[in-house]
Enzyme design. Structure first.
Site, PDB file in Angstrom:
ATOM      1  N   HIS A   1      47.002 -20.613 -21.525  1.00 43.84           N
ATOM      2  CA  HIS A   1      46.978 -19.090 -20.999  1.00 43.84           C
ATOM      3  C   HIS A   1      48.380 -18.855 -20.923  1.00 43.84           C
ATOM      4  O   HIS A   1      49.286 -19.414 -20.409  1.00 43.84           O
ATOM      5  CB  HIS A   1      46.180 -18.369 -20.262  1.00 43.84           C
ATOM      6  CG  HIS A   1      44.561 -18.593 -20.468  1.00 43.84           C
ATOM      7  ND1 HIS A   1      43.952 -17.445 -19.949  1.00 43.84           N
ATOM      8  CD2 HIS A   1      44.056 -19.314 -21.387  1.00 43.84           C
ATOM      9  CE1 HIS A   1      42.691 -17.579 -20.302  1.00 43.84           C
ATOM     10  NE2 HIS A   1      42.584 -18.912 -21.237  1.00 43.84           N
TER      11      HIS A   1
ATOM     12  N   GLU B   1      49.704 -16.476 -18.547  1.00 45.83           N
ATOM     13  CA  GLU B   1      50.448 -16.790 -17.250  1.00 45.83           C
ATOM     14  C   GLU B   1      50.383 -18.350 -16.748  1.00 45.83           C
ATOM     15  O   GLU B   1      51.430 -18.429 -16.163  1.00 45.83           O
ATOM     16  CB  GLU B   1      49.008 -16.001 -16.669  1.00 45.83           C
ATOM     17  CG  GLU B   1      48.726 -14.646 -16.831  1.00 45.83           C
ATOM     18  CD  GLU B   1      47.634 -14.538 -17.951  1.00 45.83           C
ATOM     19  OE1 GLU B   1      47.616 -15.218 -18.899  1.00 45.83           O
ATOM     20  OE2 GLU B   1      46.542 -13.837 -17.543  1.00 45.83           O
TER      21      GLU B   1
ATOM     22  N   CYS C   1      42.411 -13.406 -16.325  1.00 45.56           N
ATOM     23  CA  CYS C   1      41.111 -13.901 -16.035  1.00 45.56           C
ATOM     24  C   CYS C   1      40.997 -14.728 -14.673  1.00 45.56           C
ATOM     25  O   CYS C   1      42.017 -14.989 -14.068  1.00 45.56           O
ATOM     26  CB  CYS C   1      40.870 -14.935 -17.285  1.00 45.56           C
ATOM     27  SG  CYS C   1      41.833 -16.413 -16.875  1.00 45.56           S
TER      28      CYS C   1
END
Length: 176
Positions: free
Chosen positions: A56, A58, A86
């Site tokens: 991801h 991040e 998330c």
């Protein structure tokens, strides 16, 4: 530079990362981490490209920032991300001690900052974050909406083409 303008500037940098993801056929999510007015981590989603669930935006930006800082503690930084994090990314944000998170669009299906849970502001954890939501939310959301609309249209066209070919192939068998 005023805080509001700074947030917009760095969110635009995160959106540039999201555009990179989109050109690869990835869900267009981008992230940057800023320390003392300098971007020390930048990334975009690569889950489909890498076939790795943890790539991801991040998480990869956090990894870069840790390398730049020489520490797993990312104190005095701000994470800018185009979509609400998330649960996995929220956990990494807490673990890396990022004090401030700014995100664009809410994620009503998986967001764990405001939508489904409020993990970054849960006092039961040993770290909490200041959260700023909605910076360039409309533009961030439209990027995602457009991507998924295009994906659905492409899948529909592929399905129609398969049906056409199957019908054509079936007709050829009938004539032989």
């Amino acid at each position: 530079m005023e805080l509001f303008e700074r947030d917009r500037t760095y969110m635009l940098a995160a959106m540039e990362e999201a555009k990179k993801a989109e050109t690869l056929g990835e869900v267009p999510i981008g992230a940057v981490i800023v320390y003392k007015e300098e971007i020390i981590g930048r990334a975009h989603n690569l889950r489909e490209t890498s076939q790795n669930a943890v790539t991801h935006a991040e998480l990869m930006a956090i990894q870069q920032a840790c390398e730049a800082m020489g520490s797993w503690r990312l104190e005095e930084t701000t994470l800018y991300v185009t979509l609400e994090p998330c649960p996995m990314c929220a956990g990494a944000i807490l673990q890396s001690r990022i004090p401030r998170v700014v995100y664009g669009a809410r994620d009503l299906k998986a967001g764990c900052v405001d939508s489904l849970y409020r993990l970054l502001n849960d006092s039961r954890f040993n770290h909490e974050c200041e959260v700023v939501e909605g910076v360039l939310a409309e533009a961030c959301g439209e990027m995602l909406t457009s991507f998924f609309r295009s994906l659905r249209e492409r899948k529909k066209a592929e399905k129609l083409e398969r049906r056409r070919l199957a019908a054509e192939y079936g007709n050829e068998n009938d004539t032989n």
